[in-house]
Design a protein around this motif. Structure first.
Motif, PDB file in Angstrom:
ATOM      1  N   LEU A  91       0.828  -1.077  -0.354  1.00  0.00           N
ATOM      2  CA  LEU A  91       0.353   0.194  -0.406  1.00  0.00           C
ATOM      3  C   LEU A  91       0.541   1.555   0.098  1.00  0.00           C
ATOM      4  CD1 LEU A  91      -2.697   1.655   0.747  1.00  0.00           C
ATOM      5  CD2 LEU A  91      -2.759   1.448   3.228  1.00  0.00           C
ATOM      6  N   ARG A  92       1.871   1.175   0.948  1.00  0.00           N
ATOM      7  CA  ARG A  92       2.818   3.017   0.926  1.00  0.00           C
ATOM      8  C   ARG A  92       3.939   2.531   0.036  1.00  0.00           C
ATOM      9  NH1 ARG A  92       3.862   4.911   7.551  1.00  0.00           N
ATOM     10  NH2 ARG A  92       1.742   4.537   7.709  1.00  0.00           N
ATOM     11  N   ALA A  93       3.663   1.341  -0.733  1.00  0.00           N
ATOM     12  CA  ALA A  93       4.603   1.186  -2.127  1.00  0.00           C
ATOM     13  C   ALA A  93       4.230   2.070  -2.887  1.00  0.00           C
ATOM     14  CB  ALA A  93       5.355  -0.028  -2.714  1.00  0.00           C
ATOM     15  N   ALA A  94       2.487   1.599  -3.132  1.00  0.00           N
ATOM     16  CA  ALA A  94       1.834   2.075  -4.148  1.00  0.00           C
ATOM     17  C   ALA A  94       1.556   3.985  -4.361  1.00  0.00           C
ATOM     18  CB  ALA A  94       0.402   1.165  -4.561  1.00  0.00           C
ATOM     19  N   GLN A  95       1.754   3.911  -2.867  1.00  0.00           N
ATOM     20  CA  GLN A  95       1.289   5.633  -2.432  1.00  0.00           C
ATOM     21  C   GLN A  95       2.588   6.363  -2.958  1.00  0.00           C
ATOM     22  OE1 GLN A  95       0.556   6.277   1.592  1.00  0.00           O
ATOM     23  NE2 GLN A  95      -0.355   8.419   1.236  1.00  0.00           N
ATOM     24  N   SER A 115       2.886   8.933  -6.008  1.00  0.00           N
ATOM     25  CA  SER A 115       3.383  10.305  -5.968  1.00  0.00           C
ATOM     26  C   SER A 115       4.204  11.325  -6.921  1.00  0.00           C
ATOM     27  CB  SER A 115       3.751  10.515  -4.817  1.00  0.00           C
ATOM     28  OG  SER A 115       4.902   9.763  -4.527  1.00  0.00           O
ATOM     29  N   GLU A 116       5.066   9.766  -7.282  1.00  0.00           N
ATOM     30  CA  GLU A 116       5.957   9.929  -8.388  1.00  0.00           C
ATOM     31  C   GLU A 116       5.401  10.295  -9.748  1.00  0.00           C
ATOM     32  OE1 GLU A 116       8.902   7.441  -7.461  1.00  0.00           O
ATOM     33  OE2 GLU A 116       9.498   8.436  -5.411  1.00  0.00           O
ATOM     34  N   ASP A 117       4.630   9.506 -10.044  1.00  0.00           N
ATOM     35  CA  ASP A 117       3.848   9.611 -11.004  1.00  0.00           C
ATOM     36  C   ASP A 117       2.860  11.181 -11.661  1.00  0.00           C
ATOM     37  OD1 ASP A 117       2.187   8.741 -13.682  1.00  0.00           O
ATOM     38  OD2 ASP A 117       2.157   6.834 -13.053  1.00  0.00           O
ATOM     39  N   SER A 118       3.031  11.256 -12.892  1.00  0.00           N
ATOM     40  CA  SER A 118       2.498  13.221 -12.455  1.00  0.00           C
ATOM     41  C   SER A 118       0.946  12.457 -12.977  1.00  0.00           C
ATOM     42  CB  SER A 118       2.990  13.952 -13.749  1.00  0.00           C
ATOM     43  OG  SER A 118       3.168  13.044 -15.051  1.00  0.00           O
ATOM     44  N   LYS A 119       0.590  11.516 -13.620  1.00  0.00           N
ATOM     45  CA  LYS A 119      -0.504  10.832 -14.190  1.00  0.00           C
ATOM     46  C   LYS A 119      -1.429  10.959 -12.613  1.00  0.00           C
ATOM     47  CE  LYS A 119      -2.947   8.293 -17.952  1.00  0.00           C
ATOM     48  NZ  LYS A 119      -3.423   7.877 -18.988  1.00  0.00           N
ATOM     49  N   ALA A 120      -0.956   9.526 -12.396  1.00  0.00           N
ATOM     50  CA  ALA A 120      -1.334   9.265 -11.045  1.00  0.00           C
ATOM     51  C   ALA A 120      -1.378  10.557  -9.978  1.00  0.00           C
ATOM     52  CB  ALA A 120      -0.707   8.249 -11.083  1.00  0.00           C
ATOM     53  N   GLY A 150      -3.711   2.982   7.238  1.00  0.00           N
ATOM     54  CA  GLY A 150      -2.290   2.057   7.103  1.00  0.00           C
ATOM     55  C   GLY A 150      -1.552   3.124   5.647  1.00  0.00           C
ATOM     56  N   LEU A 151      -2.161   4.483   5.892  1.00  0.00           N
ATOM     57  CA  LEU A 151      -1.745   5.023   4.171  1.00  0.00           C
ATOM     58  C   LEU A 151       0.306   5.813   4.681  1.00  0.00           C
ATOM     59  CD1 LEU A 151      -5.109   6.318   2.415  1.00  0.00           C
ATOM     60  CD2 LEU A 151      -2.970   4.463   1.442  1.00  0.00           C
ATOM     61  N   LEU A 197      -4.979   3.109  -5.018  1.00  0.00           N
ATOM     62  CA  LEU A 197      -3.841   3.181  -5.256  1.00  0.00           C
ATOM     63  C   LEU A 197      -3.073   2.023  -5.614  1.00  0.00           C
ATOM     64  CD1 LEU A 197      -2.537   5.944  -1.664  1.00  0.00           C
ATOM     65  CD2 LEU A 197      -1.531   6.638  -4.506  1.00  0.00           C
ATOM     66  N   VAL A 198      -3.772   0.303  -4.539  1.00  0.00           N
ATOM     67  CA  VAL A 198      -3.274  -0.613  -5.141  1.00  0.00           C
ATOM     68  C   VAL A 198      -3.480  -1.440  -6.086  1.00  0.00           C
ATOM     69  CG1 VAL A 198      -2.543  -1.097  -2.982  1.00  0.00           C
ATOM     70  CG2 VAL A 198      -4.680  -1.700  -3.449  1.00  0.00           C
ATOM     71  N   GLY A 199      -4.853  -0.784  -6.436  1.00  0.00           N
ATOM     72  CA  GLY A 199      -4.938  -1.285  -8.218  1.00  0.00           C
ATOM     73  C   GLY A 199      -6.307  -2.214  -7.884  1.00  0.00           C
ATOM     74  N   ARG A 200      -6.681  -2.144  -6.982  1.00  0.00           N
ATOM     75  CA  ARG A 200      -8.641  -2.488  -7.111  1.00  0.00           C
ATOM     76  C   ARG A 200      -9.589  -2.031  -6.953  1.00  0.00           C
ATOM     77  NH1 ARG A 200      -8.012  -4.511  -0.718  1.00  0.00           N
ATOM     78  NH2 ARG A 200      -5.817  -5.985  -1.022  1.00  0.00           N
ATOM     79  N   THR A 201      -9.827  -0.759  -7.884  1.00  0.00           N
ATOM     80  CA  THR A 201     -11.110   0.206  -8.495  1.00  0.00           C
ATOM     81  C   THR A 201      -9.731   1.230  -9.217  1.00  0.00           C
ATOM     82  OG1 THR A 201     -12.507   1.883  -7.835  1.00  0.00           O
ATOM     83  CG2 THR A 201     -10.529   1.855  -6.611  1.00  0.00           C
ATOM     84  N   GLY A 202     -11.028   1.025 -10.172  1.00  0.00           N
ATOM     85  CA  GLY A 202     -10.072   2.567 -11.279  1.00  0.00           C
ATOM     86  C   GLY A 202     -11.135   3.591 -11.041  1.00  0.00           C
TER      87      GLY A 202
END
Length: 329
Positions: free
Chosen positions: A15-19, A23-28, A144-145, A249-254
């Motif tokens: 979760l934190r890795a995805a967060q 934060s480093e992906d401009s689109k996300a 846990g974020l 963030l973890v891709g469970r929903t778009g």
């Protein structure tokens, strides 16, 4: 204290890795920030519509909505912040326009963001935002974020050490804004409830006034809204939004939507309706289509403690220009 702020279960590294990756992906990062700002604008405009039910601020509301339309042209987080700043300026101009001059409230847009509380209204707003911040921080920790990694607010610089906390606050700042306005309108807070400290030039609450205001703020959090099936209190809604952010963030929903649920901002006019009936002249009543005998009957009911007024009579009363809702002016 430690048990109340730590997550109830071990934090999943993914979760934190995805967060951090988002934060480093401009689109996300833009996608998340855009959802936050859209929700904030929706609630801000709802607050202004709520104020417009009592005050003549139609022009300010139009100007605020005009600035909010610029959001559709935003292409980066920097664009979002620019539009947000323009909307905030108009929003606080409208909010401040209904506050009597004796409170010396000119808005929030200053170099210090009014952290020093140079007037009673900003002090009340600061206090309410502080309570909201605590709710958001608890929700983030529960999920846990990482509270220091956000999307809309920078991760370094002024007022951004807990950028995700500030992000999550934005869609719910209306709770503080409505509660503060309600507190001053209803007389829960008034000028004698504050004192000025000469050493640091700040306003402070009297202890009893702070307690009354906190009770009112708790009531607003407890009102809640229907979300899906059940009615959830707003602190639970905040936590749910943190959960939804984690799933995104973890891709469970778009999909990511901070705008729902929408609060029901309903004016409770009974106290003001009673004041207006007692202060209504026969000439004003006649203009509104209220007969002399009807006026006498309504006054008698009000004096006996009853506040029930027929809907048609309420409509006619609203045809008359209402007096100030700030009784001390």
């Amino acid at each position: 204290m430690i048990s109340s702020i730590l997550p109830p279960a071990p934090v999943k590294a993914d979760l934190r890795a995805a967060q951090i990756k988002a934060s480093e992906d401009s689109k996300a990062k833009f996608s998340i920030a855009n959802a936050i700002v859209r929700a904030k604008f929706a609630r801000s405009l709802q607050v202004l519509d709520w104020l417009a039910q009592r005050y003549d601020i139609e022009k300010q509301v139009r100007l605020t909505k005009h600035e909010a339309f610029r959001l559709s042209k935003a292409c980066s987080v920097l664009d979002l912040r620019t539009v947000e700043g323009r909307v905030a300026l108009r929003y606080w101009q409208a909010y401040a326009s209904v506050v009597p001059e004796c409170f010396d409230f000119h808005g929030r847009m200053t170099t210090s963001h009014q952290n020093n509380a140079s007037d009673p209204v900003n002090l009340a707003l600061n206090y309410a935002y502080g309570v909201l911040e605590g709710e958001c921080r608890a929700a983030i920790n529960t999920v846990g974020l990482e509270p220091s990694v956000g999307s809309l607010h920078e991760t370094s610089g002024y007022q951004t050490k807990q950028s995700l906390v500030y992000d999550l606050q934005e869609p719910f700042r209306w709770i503080a804004d409505v509660t503060v306005m309600d507190a001053f309108e209803s007389g829960v807070l008034d000028l004698p409830d504050f004192f000025f400290t000469g050493d640091d030039y700040r306003y402070c609450f009297e202890t009893e006034a702070k307690r009354r205001f906190l009770d009112l703020l708790r009531e607003q959090f407890n009102v809640g809204a229907r979300y899906g099936g059940p009615v959830l209190k707003w602190d639970t809604v905040i936590e749910q939004k943190a959960v939804e952010l984690g799933r995104y963030l973890v891709g469970r929903t778009g999909k990511l939507n901070f705008s729902d649920p929408s609060p029901q901002l309903i004016r409770t006019d009974d106290r003001e309706i009673r004041r207006r009936i007692l202060g209504l002249t026969q000439h004003e009543a006649r203009r509104a289509g209220i007969g002399k005998s009807s006026l006498h009957y309504m006054r008698r009911k009000v004096r006996s403690g009853h506040s029930e007024v027929y809907s048609k009579v309420r409509e006619r009363l609203h045809m008359i220009q209402p007096p100030s809702y700030w009784t001390r002016v």
